[in-house]
Design a protein around this motif. Structure first.
Motif, PDB file in Angstrom:
ATOM      1  N   ILE A 106      -0.939   5.088 -10.090  1.00 42.15           N
ATOM      2  CA  ILE A 106      -2.348   5.059  -9.692  1.00 42.15           C
ATOM      3  C   ILE A 106      -2.646   6.423  -9.113  1.00 42.15           C
ATOM      4  CG2 ILE A 106      -4.088   3.997  -8.205  1.00 42.15           C
ATOM      5  CD1 ILE A 106      -2.427   1.433  -8.232  1.00 42.15           C
ATOM      6  N   GLY A 107      -3.641   7.114  -9.679  1.00 44.49           N
ATOM      7  CA  GLY A 107      -3.968   8.454  -9.198  1.00 44.49           C
ATOM      8  C   GLY A 107      -2.788   9.398  -9.303  1.00 44.49           C
ATOM      9  N   ASP A 108      -2.057   9.312 -10.419  1.00 43.66           N
ATOM     10  CA  ASP A 108      -0.941  10.202 -10.727  1.00 43.66           C
ATOM     11  C   ASP A 108       0.281  10.051  -9.822  1.00 43.66           C
ATOM     12  OD1 ASP A 108      -2.308  11.278 -12.872  1.00 43.66           O
ATOM     13  OD2 ASP A 108      -3.373  12.686 -11.552  1.00 43.66           O
ATOM     14  N   ALA A 109       0.325   9.025  -8.983  1.00 44.06           N
ATOM     15  CA  ALA A 109       1.516   8.802  -8.165  1.00 44.06           C
ATOM     16  C   ALA A 109       2.169   7.504  -8.604  1.00 44.06           C
ATOM     17  CB  ALA A 109       1.149   8.724  -6.685  1.00 44.06           C
ATOM     18  N   ARG A 110       3.515   7.515  -8.697  1.00 44.83           N
ATOM     19  CA  ARG A 110       4.208   6.300  -9.112  1.00 44.83           C
ATOM     20  C   ARG A 110       4.101   5.270  -7.994  1.00 44.83           C
ATOM     21  NH1 ARG A 110       9.505   4.130  -9.335  1.00 44.83           N
ATOM     22  NH2 ARG A 110       9.936   3.107 -11.335  1.00 44.83           N
ATOM     23  N   MET A 111       3.697   4.043  -8.368  1.00 48.03           N
ATOM     24  CA  MET A 111       3.355   3.049  -7.355  1.00 48.03           C
ATOM     25  C   MET A 111       4.269   1.829  -7.389  1.00 48.03           C
ATOM     26  SD  MET A 111       0.752   3.703  -5.402  1.00 48.03           S
ATOM     27  CE  MET A 111      -0.339   5.113  -5.240  1.00 48.03           C
ATOM     28  N   ASN A 112       5.282   1.824  -8.291  1.00 48.07           N
ATOM     29  CA  ASN A 112       6.090   0.616  -8.470  1.00 48.07           C
ATOM     30  C   ASN A 112       6.532  -0.030  -7.164  1.00 48.07           C
ATOM     31  OD1 ASN A 112       5.986   1.669 -11.076  1.00 48.07           O
ATOM     32  ND2 ASN A 112       7.880   0.591 -11.610  1.00 48.07           N
ATOM     33  N   GLU A 113       6.981   0.816  -6.216  1.00 50.87           N
ATOM     34  CA  GLU A 113       7.593   0.264  -5.001  1.00 50.87           C
ATOM     35  C   GLU A 113       6.685   0.385  -3.784  1.00 50.87           C
ATOM     36  OE1 GLU A 113      10.310  -1.271  -5.294  1.00 50.87           O
ATOM     37  OE2 GLU A 113      10.926  -0.615  -7.293  1.00 50.87           O
ATOM     38  N   VAL A 114       5.414   0.739  -4.014  1.00 47.45           N
ATOM     39  CA  VAL A 114       4.532   0.974  -2.877  1.00 47.45           C
ATOM     40  C   VAL A 114       3.911  -0.347  -2.420  1.00 47.45           C
ATOM     41  CG1 VAL A 114       2.448   2.182  -2.109  1.00 47.45           C
ATOM     42  CG2 VAL A 114       4.087   3.335  -3.607  1.00 47.45           C
ATOM     43  N   ASP A 115       3.774  -0.491  -1.118  1.00 45.42           N
ATOM     44  CA  ASP A 115       3.172  -1.692  -0.547  1.00 45.42           C
ATOM     45  C   ASP A 115       1.735  -1.858  -1.047  1.00 45.42           C
ATOM     46  OD1 ASP A 115       3.653  -3.697   1.809  1.00 45.42           O
ATOM     47  OD2 ASP A 115       1.611  -2.946   2.058  1.00 45.42           O
TER      48      ASP A 115
END
Lengths: 362, 306, 272
Positions: free
Chosen positions: A62-71
């Motif tokens: 999302i918005g060029d940042a990997r989000m797999n493990e983000v809360d």
């Protein structure tokens, strides 16, 4: 505002795979609608973007940042739930400011944000009420308001209109469209209702059994479906499908004959793509694309079952000689009233041809 | 190339943070309860299982094999306690549950006048303190007490009933005391379940001309089956563990006619010279009985469903 | 109501309920009247108010160190109730919301233990408390009852009606799991807690057998033990004990009437 990228995303619950490899680009400020029958995985996919479900394999950005493990709360998303999921023990004001309270935003700043969102949605008179004191449409607006307050990069909507009655649904649909214009955020919206998809979306994603069947602008899906599933899913009433047999394969196209319709044959200007003479294929034609008798490539006489005359439009439910049910749509027509049989024509330019696997022949 | 790198990374099936935190939280929420249950339930169960093979008095005991089980079969007091307990179970539980079901269905009527009053009144007994109701019952059932006077006044009996000195009537006192206390409690479960039944089912049945008794028997009872099973199991367990009422009202008398298994265990452990091993064996009799009866009740409920 | 059968049914309904209500309430009436009468009058079945109320109250309140006894009872029941509700609701929520195969097995095992009678546990528990030197302490009374399998089961059943989308919404709003429990689950489930409070407080307050075993000195006694020992005297002074009975009953009655409205609601959620 952020873009969303899905790369090879898969999801399994135990040994059951529900999302079977999804690649998708959602541009910034785009209104994308996931549509498909129930059980197709559209809600699961949305919940994976939200972070409410884990991603088994693949990548989410999302918005060029990997989000797999983000809360979930740190993905810059906000979600509107099917049941609205308003906290029943809090007022509208507290509901809308709840997330900010836990993000340690100062009280006066929370108040300002809540008032702002309430103004956009005309919720100001309701701020001190509890959810149970609100109507369905008002609850829906509070749920959207709660999402707006968080100023998300991406809005996620999970079948938000399915609990509303028909009239309110149309009203809220227009409201959501207006909101998208006003807020200019990225929206991912899940629905099983193809009308919502057609009217709201910049881009529709049609899903079936955890696989993307087709992605495109609403009218592109209508005019140019990739396969029989998409053709049948987009458009209301549904596209008619008639069994046909390949009679001749030539350089200029494929000639087919409708099953049990005697001599009626139609030359479709498509590449055979491996189809041979004698193969069974499916001819697809939308109810609104039947012509008057004698005006197209082939005529079809059908027995009228039920006819609905709505004034501007008439729907004729009929059976072919091989007992296939079809719907014919007629504009401003009075001539079929009381008739037992109707003859319509099919023209090759308006019809679609699908092979045995449902793949469109072009 | 970049695509390939993504592919390989994607294929590694690792447990995501989310799945790990769900696991962590799942255990964190149940852990306090599990630790407490482990210390105060699992450990004592295992300890008493081991104890039931020990013989001896006080804290001096030695392995006795099956000696305790043999002693059970030859112990008249145990057999008396067992038959008393089974009698309480067989008579009291059905009476109480049928009464509760009748009261609940009488109350499940939105047009009933004084509904809230009746519901509260019938539920009230189970809120009372056990010792308080024991003393009240003891005084009401006294030889010249209010109950005998009322019964004699209504000409139901010619002379006073010796409630506490006759074995039969002493049992009757215990049974009516437990029934008084717990009928309302079970009724609330039935009432709650009845209110979950869709009213339109009854309306449809009325339009179909189904009489009231048939609506009760063919609609209410089958739909309440899970709750009935639940209350039956809970009441069975409660009655098999019966201790407080006989201990306070009759002290097990006269001549052990109201002695229950739990009272006998208590007497063996704390009243006489402690015989923990044998007491543990008796307590396992209750465990086995509860197990068998619960199993039979589940079986019966399942058979009727077919 | 023109139908005679319906009229008959309605009459039977009222007769049954009135009879049941009379039987249920009469002992309360008897208790109240008894507190005003002398012991011989009570045993003689006198059902009219007498003049011995003051004497009975004075006798009861001087028979033991009553303030101390009341404190013990309230302390044990209060702390016990709060701990039981907390520990058991945490577990019920945990078992229902975070599903895993292992925990389902643990839960199944727990339900089996529900059928283990307290009589089977009291000897080892007593020995354990003796070894831990906890005999005659508050901990010995409270700790074994805090994790109640029945209440855990009750909370798990009730949690099935808790909308999971609320938890999802709270996660997106940035709450940690314990915050969701504290700020969303607990307030949303207040009816469930109310119903559980009645049941749990009642069990702690009315607990008799375990205090009888574990509490040994007069300064640690609870109300149930005092009233019971007055009752089981060879020739009990009923007037005095009736006062004790009222004191022992009042707290649970008050709690019941305060929470009654939510109680049925809460039960409804659990039975679904």
């Amino acid at each position: 505002m952020s873009s969303v990228k899905l790369r090879g995303v898969r999801k399994s619950f135990g040994s059951v795979e529900v999302i079977k490899g999804v690649d998708l680009d959602i541009d910034s400020k785009e209104f994308v609608v996931f549509v498909g029958p129930s059980g197709c995985g559209k809600t699961t996919l949305l919940r994976m973007i939200a972070g409410l479900e884990g991603i088994t394999t693949g990548d989410l950005e999302i918005g060029d940042a990997r989000m797999n493990e983000v809360d979930p709360s740190k993905r810059g998303i906000a979600m509107v739930f099917q049941s609205y999921a308003l906290y029943p023990h809090m007022t509208v004001r507290e509901n809308m400011g709840f997330a900010l309270r836990f993000a340690r935003v100062p009280k006066d700043e929370i108040a300002r944000q809540v008032e702002g969102a309430a103004r956009i949605l005309a919720l100001e008179p309701l701020l001190n009420r509890f959810p149970k004191e609100l109507s369905g449409g008002q609850r829906q607006r509070v749920a959207i308001g709660r999402a707006i307050v968080r100023q998300p990069e991406v809005f996620l909507f999970d079948e938000p209109l399915s609990n509303l009655d028909a009239e309110l649904r149309v009203h809220m649909r227009i409201e959501i469209a207006r909101l998208h214009k006003e807020l200019k955020t990225t929206i991912v919206y899940v629905t099983h209702d193809q009308v919502e998809a057609m009217t709201l979306a910049d881009k529709i994603v049609v899903l079936r059994d955890g696989i993307i069947e087709q992605v495109g602008r609403p009218l592109d899906l209508y005019d140019d479906p990739a396969n029989q599933f998409v053709a049948g899913f987009i458009g209301s009433p549904k596209m008619n499908f008639l069994s046909a047999q390949v009679k001749e394969v030539g350089s200029g196209g494929v000639t087919i004959g409708l099953v049990n319709e005697g001599d009626a044959s139609l030359r479709m200007p498509v590449a055979p793509n491996g189809t041979k003479v004698g193969d069974t294929v499916t001819l697809g034609i939308r109810p609104e694309h039947f012509g008057d008798a004698g005006q197209g490539g082939a005529d079809l006489t059908v027995a009228v079952d039920v006819a609905e005359h709505l004034g501007s439009t008439s729907y004729i439910y009929a059976n072919t000689t091989s007992s296939e049910q079809i719907i014919i749509e007629r504009e401003e027509s009075r001539s079929e009233i009381g008739m037992d049989q109707v003859t319509v024509s099919i023209s090759a330019e308006k019809a679609f041809l699908f092979d045995q696997n449902g793949v469109r022949l072009r | 190339m970049a695509e390939d790198a993504l592919e390989t990374r994607g294929r590694q099936v690792t447990r995501s943070n989310l799945a790990r935190s769900e696991q962590f939280n799942g255990w964190a929420f149940v852990m306090p309860a599990l630790v407490l249950l482990g210390i105060f339930m699992v450990y004592p169960i295992l300890w008493s299982l081991w104890m039931s093979f020990q013989v001896g008095r006080g804290m001096n005991f030695s392995f006795g094999g099956l000696a305790n089980i043999i002693r059970l079969t030859q112990d008249p007091v145990f057999l008396r306690a067992l038959s008393n307990t089974m009698l309480f179970l067989a008579v009291q539980v059905p009476i109480m549950l049928i009464l509760a079901l009748l009261c609940a269905s009488a109350l499940n009527d939105s047009k009933l006048w004084g509904r809230g009053f009746f519901r509260t009144a019938i539920f009230l007994p189970c809120v009372t303190s056990l010792v308080a109701y024991a003393v009240v019952f003891k005084s009401m059932f006294a030889q010249d007490g209010i109950l005998n006077q009322m019964l004699m006044g209504l000409n139901f009996i010619s002379g006073p009933i010796p409630w506490f000195s006759d074995p039969f009537w002493a049992k009757a006192v215990i049974i009516s005391a437990i029934t008084w206390r717990w009928t309302g409690y079970n009724m609330i479960f039935y009432l709650a379940a009845m209110q979950n039944i869709d009213r339109s089912i009854y309306e449809a049945a009325r339009i179909d001309g189904v009489p009231a008794w048939a609506r009760f028997w063919y609609i209410t009872v089958p739909m309440l089956k899970p709750v009935i099973l639940f209350t039956t199991v809970i009441s069975t367990i409660g009655t098999l563990q019966l201790f407080d009422e006989p201990n306070l009202l009759t002290q097990g008398g006269p001549s052990d006619s109201t002695l229950t298994l739990s009272m006998y265990i208590y007497n063996l452990s704390f009243r006489f010279m402690p015989s923990f091993g044998y007491a543990a064996t008796v307590s396992y009799v209750i465990v086995v009985l509860v197990g068998i009866l619960s199993f039979l009740q589940f079986l019966a409920a399942r058979d009727r469903r077919r | 109501m023109s139908n005679p059968i319906a009229l008959l049914g309605r009459t039977a309904q009222y007769v049954l309920l009135s009879f049941a209500a009379f039987i249920s309430i009469f002992p309360f009436f008897w208790m109240a009247v008894g507190a005003t009468n002398t012991s011989p009058d009570i045993v003689r079945g006198k059902a009219t108010p007498g003049s011995a109320l003051l004497t009975n109250i004075v006798t009861f309140f001087t028979s033991e160190d009553l303030p101390r006894v009341l404190f013990n009872s309230f302390f044990i029941a209060g702390v016990g109730t709060v701990l039981t509700l907390l520990v058991s609701s945490l577990a019920g929520y945990g078992f229902e919301i975070f599903r895993s195969r292992v925990r389902e097995k643990v839960f199944g095992g727990m339900l089996l233990m529900l059928s283990i009678p307290f009589a089977a546990l009291m000897i080892p528990l007593f020995v354990m408390m003796a070894n831990l030197k906890l005999i005659n302490t508050y901990q010995a009374i409270i700790l074994p009852t805090v994790a109640s399998i029945f209440i855990i089961f009750y909370f798990r059943q009730a949690t099935k009606a808790f909308p999971t989308e609320l938890r999802d919404a709270a996660r997106i709003d940035g709450l940690k799991e314990w915050q969701i429990f504290l700020h969303v689950y607990m307030p949303v489930m207040r009816s469930t807690y109310a119903a559980a409070t009645i049941i749990v407080f009642m069990t702690h307050w009315n607990n008799y057998l375990w205090p009888l075993i574990v509490l040994q000195t007069n300064d640690m006694k609870v109300l149930t033990l005092v009233v019971a020992s007055l009752t089981s005297a060879y020739n009990p002074n009923y007037g005095t004990v009736m006062v004790g009975a009222i004191v022992a009953t009042l707290p649970t009655l008050v709690i019941f009437f305060l929470l009654q409205r939510r109680f049925v609601e809460g039960m409804l959620g659990a039975v679904k």
